[in-house]
Design an enzyme around this catalytic site. Sequence first.
Site, PDB file in Angstrom:
ATOM      1  N   LEU B  27       0.743  -1.131  -0.432  1.00 49.23           N
ATOM      2  CA  LEU B  27      -0.105   0.066  -0.236  1.00 49.23           C
ATOM      3  C   LEU B  27       1.307   1.009   0.213  1.00 49.23           C
ATOM      4  O   LEU B  27       0.983   1.931   1.105  1.00 49.23           O
ATOM      5  CB  LEU B  27      -1.106  -0.350   1.119  1.00 49.23           C
ATOM      6  CG  LEU B  27      -2.043  -1.380   1.392  1.00 49.23           C
ATOM      7  CD1 LEU B  27      -2.288  -1.106   2.735  1.00 49.23           C
ATOM      8  CD2 LEU B  27      -2.815  -1.015   0.185  1.00 49.23           C
ATOM      9  N   GLY B  28       1.599   1.499  -1.011  1.00 46.28           N
ATOM     10  CA  GLY B  28       2.399   2.871  -1.300  1.00 46.28           C
ATOM     11  C   GLY B  28       1.980   4.223  -1.281  1.00 46.28           C
ATOM     12  O   GLY B  28       0.617   3.973  -2.344  1.00 46.28           O
ATOM     13  N   THR B  29       1.260   4.760   0.110  1.00 44.84           N
ATOM     14  CA  THR B  29      -0.389   4.901  -0.443  1.00 44.84           C
ATOM     15  C   THR B  29       0.191   7.191   0.539  1.00 44.84           C
ATOM     16  O   THR B  29       1.066   7.252   0.930  1.00 44.84           O
ATOM     17  CB  THR B  29      -0.500   4.002   1.107  1.00 44.84           C
ATOM     18  OG1 THR B  29      -0.779   2.763   0.908  1.00 44.84           O
ATOM     19  CG2 THR B  29      -1.599   5.279   1.706  1.00 44.84           C
ATOM     20  N   SER B  30      -1.327   7.018   0.865  1.00 40.91           N
ATOM     21  CA  SER B  30      -1.701   8.479   1.885  1.00 40.91           C
ATOM     22  C   SER B  30      -2.377   8.277   1.832  1.00 40.91           C
ATOM     23  O   SER B  30      -3.689   7.986   1.397  1.00 40.91           O
ATOM     24  CB  SER B  30      -1.272   9.627  -0.166  1.00 40.91           C
ATOM     25  OG  SER B  30      -0.019   9.778  -0.483  1.00 40.91           O
ATOM     26  N   GLY B 159       3.260   8.681   0.428  1.00 39.68           N
ATOM     27  CA  GLY B 159       2.500   9.815  -0.104  1.00 39.68           C
ATOM     28  C   GLY B 159       3.075  11.257   0.903  1.00 39.68           C
ATOM     29  O   GLY B 159       2.930  12.526   0.457  1.00 39.68           O
TER      30      GLY B 159
END
Lengths: 283, 229, 265
Positions: B27-30, B159
Amino acid sequence: MTSIGTGYDLDNSVFSPDGRNFQVEYAVKAVENGGTSIGIRCKDGVVLATEKLVTSKLMKAGANKRIATVDRNIGMVSAGLLPDGRYLVSRARQETASWRQIYKSPMPVASLAGRLGSFVQMFTMNGGLRPFGITAIVGGWDSEGDMAVDGQVGAGPSVGAGGKASGKKYGGPFLYMIEPSGLYWGYYGAATGKGRQAAKSELEKLDLSAGALSLEQGVKEAARIIYVAHEDSKDKEFELEMTWVSGLSGPTKGQHQEVPKELREEAERLAKKALEGDDEMEE
Amino acid sequence: MIQPTGMLGEDGIHVDMDHLKKGEVNLGTSIMAINFKDGVILGADSRTTTGSYIANRVTDKLTQVHDTIWCCRSGSAADTQAVADIVQYHLGMYGVENDEAPTTQTAAALFQEICYENKDNLSAGMIIAGYDQRHGGQVYSIPLGGSLHKQTYAIGGSGSTYIYGFCDANWKEGMTEEEGIDFVKRSLQEAIKWDGSSGGVIRMVVLTAKGAQRHLYLPDNGYTGPGYK
Amino acid sequence: MNHLPQAWGRPRDDVYGAYDASHFQMSGPTQHSSRPIVTGTSVVAVKFKDGVVIAADNLASYGSLARFTDVKRLRTFNSKSVLGFGGDVSDMQYLDRLLNSLSVRENYSTSIDDSGKSDLDAHNLHRYLSKVMYKRRSDFNPLWNHILVAGLGEKDAPFLASVDLLGTTFSSPTLATGFGAHLAQPILRRQVPDEAASKELSQEKAVELIRECMKVLFYRDARSMDKYSIAVISKSGVDLKEDEKLENQSWAFAEGIRGYGTQVN
């Protein structure tokens, strides 16, 4: 309450034909022989008091306390077999400690009473065990303030959390009594041990459910009630032991502590005076 | 000794952690959560990646663990789902056993215990936000090592590094719901813009005395709606 | 591609490399990949004639990111001792709770007449902590902290000692952890070279000295910030201030600095 030697009284996990567990009833007998212990739920705290019968003049006065601290905010006292009481205290401490380990906050008094009730009940069903020979009174204060997570860092908004419901109160004083059967209820005033009948009738006079009695008055009433309850066993010497727990703004700041010496002595003086007064009236 | 073949081992069960971690769904996420006047708002993008492939473009990273206690998940999808599932179970049990809904603190404490005690095996960065009548809205952040931080607002995921300045400059305490939603939306829009691992729609959950309400904002209309139903 | 069922659900060898089955060896060593993630920097402290002053800033870093700016790293144990934590914040929270449970156990006795006597002092606390830290390093799973224990020890004498992630203990009239060991300790030692000097030191001077050290650390430690906590522990208890701001900083001289050698404008 003798079982007339039917044999059903021998085994804890076996009912008698009329549906009684005699072992539990015998345990209640053990409680009825113990020194009187009481708890009073006041509007701003809880008082625990016990009539510690002096079993030997060779023991140091004031030593060997009978009321135990379970967690910072909870105290416990019992009537009956002393070692059984200690065992239940150690169990209660385990419960509160493991609660803290899981939830990182103090255990609510109600939850502790529930766990102890289940624990005590277990000893009435399992073969090879005997019921607890005590009735325990658990008193404590659930914090009325915002609860933090133990070890918390950071503070949240400086303007305070948003959306709090106003006008609601949380936490407060709680008092429970657990009997050898595992039965437990919450009380305004609880009494157990030898002088419980006298103590109960005195407690009823206080109209505790009105929630008007202050903690300091409670301490004085508790001392008086223990002295009244002691009247029937006047030949025995005793020490009055009292603890209390108040809210964060009260004298103990949410902690379960021994009642300070000065206040206890004052309460004892008043208690003795009240008793003497009774005597005079009778003359 | 079993040969390293890329097949299952003889027992057919074991999974090599390090091997799996390499190709894991991430989950390379913001994600973020904020306090506002009436409670809390959680927000997240919807991109899930395996390397540079978008495995799911409409992911829901806002997860309910109790009525009005939710969390935002970042890091390994598998790890954070497992952690959230465990906490959801415990909070459910807490509710029925103690006849009282768990507080956000309880949830945060449970999340932390799992993240801290298993720090060697987890890659989970979580934000916990909840509302209860007693404590109002609260936001907690649990970053990688498993420490627990109470915050006014929390941002997380890959993010978030791009929006520290934006959030700090635009944050104010005691915002209205409308202002809060706008703050979260604008912050996440920036994160999506600059972070390749974030993207898709913006999801939000508003937690107040009225309960939980979901919001959705789509990229093809400039994140103007549809909002909430 | 391999279509055998044994390969289903497995990452592809051609993409992720061959499967590493080394974990099937059950007898291999357990590895704790412990490393600090969210960290606090220096703690500094000095003994003075009536007690100890200790300080640490309120920052918890995430690598070079100044991620949490309200982390109080001075933790009060009781009226006699304060701990200053450097290193991993999650381990700090673990230790905080461990000591909290210790404190609950210490207070099982309801007696208040002798509570002062039964309180664990800073010396006891430091000894306990050192055992915890050494046990964990011996399990190859250290708690990633360097801790200063400040307070009153035997006979209420000022006490200051440190314990690190290996369980190494050290005591001195002045102590500093992390960057502070390099930057603050020399400053502290110049003012307080030995026990005799600390017995002469007033509380005001000690506080001033510590504040000066915090300033130098802010100038030169890239993982520090200008908001900090400071505590004074003496017979009158713990005086903890958690929201101090660095004052009297010196930056104006930058105006006289031009170029990097020969430039004059």
